[in-house]
Design a protein around this motif. Structure first.
Motif, PDB file in Angstrom:
ATOM      1  N   UNK A 104     -28.285 -37.113  22.719  1.00 44.88           N
ATOM      2  CA  UNK A 104     -27.652 -36.738  21.453  1.00 44.88           C
ATOM      3  C   UNK A 104     -26.222 -36.263  21.683  1.00 44.88           C
ATOM      4  N   UNK A 105     -26.002 -35.466  22.726  1.00 45.15           N
ATOM      5  CA  UNK A 105     -24.654 -34.974  23.022  1.00 45.15           C
ATOM      6  C   UNK A 105     -23.745 -36.107  23.465  1.00 45.15           C
ATOM      7  N   UNK A 106     -24.285 -37.036  24.219  1.00 51.30           N
ATOM      8  CA  UNK A 106     -23.491 -38.191  24.632  1.00 51.30           C
ATOM      9  C   UNK A 106     -23.103 -39.046  23.425  1.00 51.30           C
ATOM     10  N   UNK A 107     -24.044 -39.250  22.504  1.00 52.68           N
ATOM     11  CA  UNK A 107     -23.779 -40.090  21.336  1.00 52.68           C
ATOM     12  C   UNK A 107     -22.640 -39.539  20.489  1.00 52.68           C
ATOM     13  N   UNK A 108     -22.637 -38.240  20.258  1.00 49.51           N
ATOM     14  CA  UNK A 108     -21.594 -37.667  19.405  1.00 49.51           C
ATOM     15  C   UNK A 108     -20.230 -37.708  20.077  1.00 49.51           C
ATOM     16  N   UNK A 109     -20.199 -37.800  21.409  1.00 46.58           N
ATOM     17  CA  UNK A 109     -18.920 -37.892  22.112  1.00 46.58           C
ATOM     18  C   UNK A 109     -18.245 -39.247  21.937  1.00 46.58           C
ATOM     19  N   UNK A 110     -18.935 -40.202  21.344  1.00 47.02           N
ATOM     20  CA  UNK A 110     -18.308 -41.483  21.042  1.00 47.02           C
ATOM     21  C   UNK A 110     -17.240 -41.335  19.957  1.00 47.02           C
ATOM     22  N   UNK A 111     -17.125 -40.132  19.378  1.00 40.86           N
ATOM     23  CA  UNK A 111     -16.070 -39.890  18.397  1.00 40.86           C
ATOM     24  C   UNK A 111     -14.675 -40.084  18.970  1.00 40.86           C
ATOM     25  N   UNK A 112     -14.521 -40.041  20.300  1.00 39.12           N
ATOM     26  CA  UNK A 112     -13.174 -40.213  20.865  1.00 39.12           C
ATOM     27  C   UNK A 112     -12.615 -41.595  20.531  1.00 39.12           C
ATOM     28  N   UNK A 113     -13.492 -42.601  20.446  1.00 36.72           N
ATOM     29  CA  UNK A 113     -13.032 -43.947  20.091  1.00 36.72           C
ATOM     30  C   UNK A 113     -12.647 -44.010  18.616  1.00 36.72           C
ATOM     31  N   UNK A 114     -13.436 -43.364  17.770  1.00 37.15           N
ATOM     32  CA  UNK A 114     -13.120 -43.351  16.346  1.00 37.15           C
ATOM     33  C   UNK A 114     -11.829 -42.591  16.088  1.00 37.15           C
ATOM     34  N   UNK A 115     -11.623 -41.468  16.792  1.00 33.05           N
ATOM     35  CA  UNK A 115     -10.384 -40.718  16.640  1.00 33.05           C
ATOM     36  C   UNK A 115      -9.178 -41.572  17.019  1.00 33.05           C
ATOM     37  N   UNK A 116      -9.314 -42.333  18.106  1.00 33.81           N
ATOM     38  CA  UNK A 116      -8.205 -43.188  18.536  1.00 33.81           C
ATOM     39  C   UNK A 116      -7.914 -44.270  17.493  1.00 33.81           C
ATOM     40  N   UNK A 117      -8.970 -44.845  16.915  1.00 30.22           N
ATOM     41  CA  UNK A 117      -8.778 -45.886  15.899  1.00 30.22           C
ATOM     42  C   UNK A 117      -8.149 -45.318  14.630  1.00 30.22           C
ATOM     43  N   UNK A 118      -8.563 -44.113  14.235  1.00 30.04           N
ATOM     44  CA  UNK A 118      -7.949 -43.475  13.071  1.00 30.04           C
ATOM     45  C   UNK A 118      -6.469 -43.195  13.338  1.00 30.04           C
ATOM     46  N   UNK A 119      -6.153 -42.710  14.541  1.00 26.63           N
ATOM     47  CA  UNK A 119      -4.766 -42.459  14.895  1.00 26.63           C
ATOM     48  C   UNK A 119      -3.932 -43.725  14.866  1.00 26.63           C
ATOM     49  N   UNK A 120      -4.528 -44.836  15.315  1.00 24.39           N
ATOM     50  CA  UNK A 120      -3.816 -46.125  15.305  1.00 24.39           C
ATOM     51  C   UNK A 120      -3.608 -46.631  13.881  1.00 24.39           C
ATOM     52  N   UNK A 121      -4.649 -46.496  13.034  1.00 28.23           N
ATOM     53  CA  UNK A 121      -4.595 -47.063  11.690  1.00 28.23           C
ATOM     54  C   UNK A 121      -3.748 -46.216  10.731  1.00 28.23           C
ATOM     55  N   UNK A 122      -3.928 -44.898  10.760  1.00 28.70           N
ATOM     56  CA  UNK A 122      -3.273 -44.026   9.789  1.00 28.70           C
ATOM     57  C   UNK A 122      -1.945 -43.497  10.301  1.00 28.70           C
ATOM     58  N   UNK A 123      -1.915 -43.040  11.565  1.00 27.85           N
ATOM     59  CA  UNK A 123      -0.727 -42.384  12.093  1.00 27.85           C
ATOM     60  C   UNK A 123       0.138 -43.308  12.943  1.00 27.85           C
ATOM     61  N   UNK A 124      -0.263 -44.572  13.040  1.00 32.35           N
ATOM     62  CA  UNK A 124       0.497 -45.574  13.794  1.00 32.35           C
ATOM     63  C   UNK A 124       0.667 -45.179  15.268  1.00 32.35           C
ATOM     64  N   UNK A 125      -0.310 -44.471  15.793  1.00 31.58           N
ATOM     65  CA  UNK A 125      -0.298 -44.136  17.215  1.00 31.58           C
ATOM     66  C   UNK A 125      -0.783 -45.347  18.020  1.00 31.58           C
ATOM     67  N   UNK A 126      -0.160 -45.578  19.160  1.00 32.26           N
ATOM     68  CA  UNK A 126      -0.551 -46.725  19.985  1.00 32.26           C
ATOM     69  C   UNK A 126      -1.844 -46.427  20.729  1.00 32.26           C
TER      70      UNK A 126
END
Length: 300
Positions: A104-126
């Motif tokens: 369960x703890x490992x699964x929730x840590x997959x948020x790092x990929x979602x955070x990166x995608x949000x940063x790329x899509x909304x904040x134009x971060x590479x």
């Protein structure tokens, strides 16, 4: 619960800061264990984590004479991160009880990929050059841990896997809204804002538990001690340690040290709760952790 590496960090690595960061991550790894030991409904343990943690944090702010008057704007800003954290705990605590603290703890840590995608899509971060390879490696590790045994799981275990991933989505909402509030929109310190948000989250969880028909009375000393430890170590001490250490460490080192949380949670799950674990599971854990680390790497 997990934490997110800062966007910028100093290039040095003071040993004291490394120690604080490592200790904070190790304390975070125990939170899922306390959820199991409390022996209460998942929403109940989430409520007490936020209630106890929020009261302790605000008490610490008062004792250190850093209290700032709370305005209606601060309450409004805290509502969205409180909702995100509440949903995160509703999903995550069920996942902990249904698939085990480690996975369960490992699964929730997959948020790092979602955070990166949000940063790329909304904040134009590479995106980092290792983002896609890291995601592929992490998904391969996840398949070894849960996908390879999917047909053997019952319906509740399968739902627990999805809830673990959903908790990462909710945690992303919390992180983004929390970061926005602290980016010049509130005069409160991070500790006071987190304490305020925790109490608002406790109120939302109390309402949700009432809808579910949960009882919030704690009948045993074991439940009291486990939930007090959950709030103290997970919501207060670990956070205070890491928030002091993060700005002084390279982001890559922060990402590496944060992986102590899912790694130790998995090991504790095996040692304390006798989780059946074979060579394929250990390989899956190693690949998932390596992929998550790759996904957090950025150019300085």
């Amino acid at each position: 619960m997990t934490a997110q590496a800062p966007l910028t960090a100093a290039p040095g690595a003071p040993p004291a800061s490394v120690g604080r960061m490592a200790l904070g991550a190790m304390l975070l790894s125990t939170t899922s264990i306390f959820v199991v030991l409390a022996q209460v409904a998942p929403t109940v343990s989430a409520f007490y984590r936020m209630l106890f943690g929020g009261v302790m944090l605000l008490g610490w702010v008062v004792l250190t004479r850093r209290w700032v008057r709370v305005r209606w704007r601060d309450l409004t800003l805290a509502l969205l991160p409180a909702l995100g954290f509440s949903l995160d705990l509703i999903f995550w605590h069920r996942s902990i009880l249904w698939v085990g603290p480690g996975v369960a703890t490992l699964l929730t840590n997959f948020q790092v990929f979602l955070m990166a995608l949000v940063g790329w899509w909304i904040y134009r971060e590479r995106l980092g050059r290792w983002f896609v390879p890291g995601l592929a490696v992490a998904l391969g590790g996840l398949w070894l841990l849960v996908g390879a045994h999917w047909s053997l799981f019952d319906a509740r275990h399968r739902l627990g896997v999805w809830f673990g991933l959903a908790s990462g989505v909710a945690y992303t909402l919390y992180l983004l809204s929390f970061r926005r509030a602290l980016s010049g929109h509130t005069a409160l310190s991070a500790a006071q804002f987190l304490g305020l948000m925790s109490l608002l989250s406790a109120g939302l969880l109390l309402a949700w538990g009432g809808v579910e028909g949960d009882t919030f009375a704690l009948a045993t000393a074991r439940s009291w001690s486990a939930l007090l430890a959950l709030g103290f170590f997970g919501q207060v001490v670990a956070w205070l340690l890491m928030v002091r250490a993060m700005p002084l460490l390279p982001a890559s080192l922060v990402g590496l040290l944060l992986l102590l949380q899912p790694a130790l949670a998995f090991v504790l799950d095996v040692l304390l709760f006798k989780r059946p674990t074979g060579p394929g599971d250990w390989l899956g854990l190693a690949l998932a952790l390596a992929g998550i680390l790759l996904g957090t790497l950025r150019k300085r």
